[in-house]
Design a protein around this motif. Sequence first.
Motif: not given
Length: 108
Positions: A71, A95, A99
Motif C-alpha cells: 500500500r 493497485v 495504494t
Amino acid sequence: MINSMELSEIFEKVATSDIETVEIRHRGLSDENANELSRALAINDNLIELNVSSSRISSLGITTVCHGIPRCLKHLFLSYNPITTNSAASALAKVLKTTTLQKLYLNN
C-alpha cells in the motif's frame, strides 16, 4: 543476464531490508520469478518506487507482481508486452485503488 538463482537472492534482499526503490530490467522475467518478486514486495513496508521492465513477462506474471505491491508504494513504472488478459488489467486497477500511488508510468 542475471540467472534465476541470482534473482532469488535479490528478491530475498528486497524482502528483508529497508529498500525503498526496486528497479528490475530483465528480458524474460518468468512466472516463477514474478511470484518470488511479489512475495518480496508484499513483505517490504518501506517500498516507495517500483520499476519493472521485461519484454517477455506474461499476463500472469504482471498479475502476480501487482498482487504483491504494498500500500505504501508511491511510484510505479511498468514496461512490458501488452496486457492480454482481464486478470492483469484487474490486478493493476486494484493497485490503483489500494495504494497511495502518486505516479504511474505504463509502457506496453
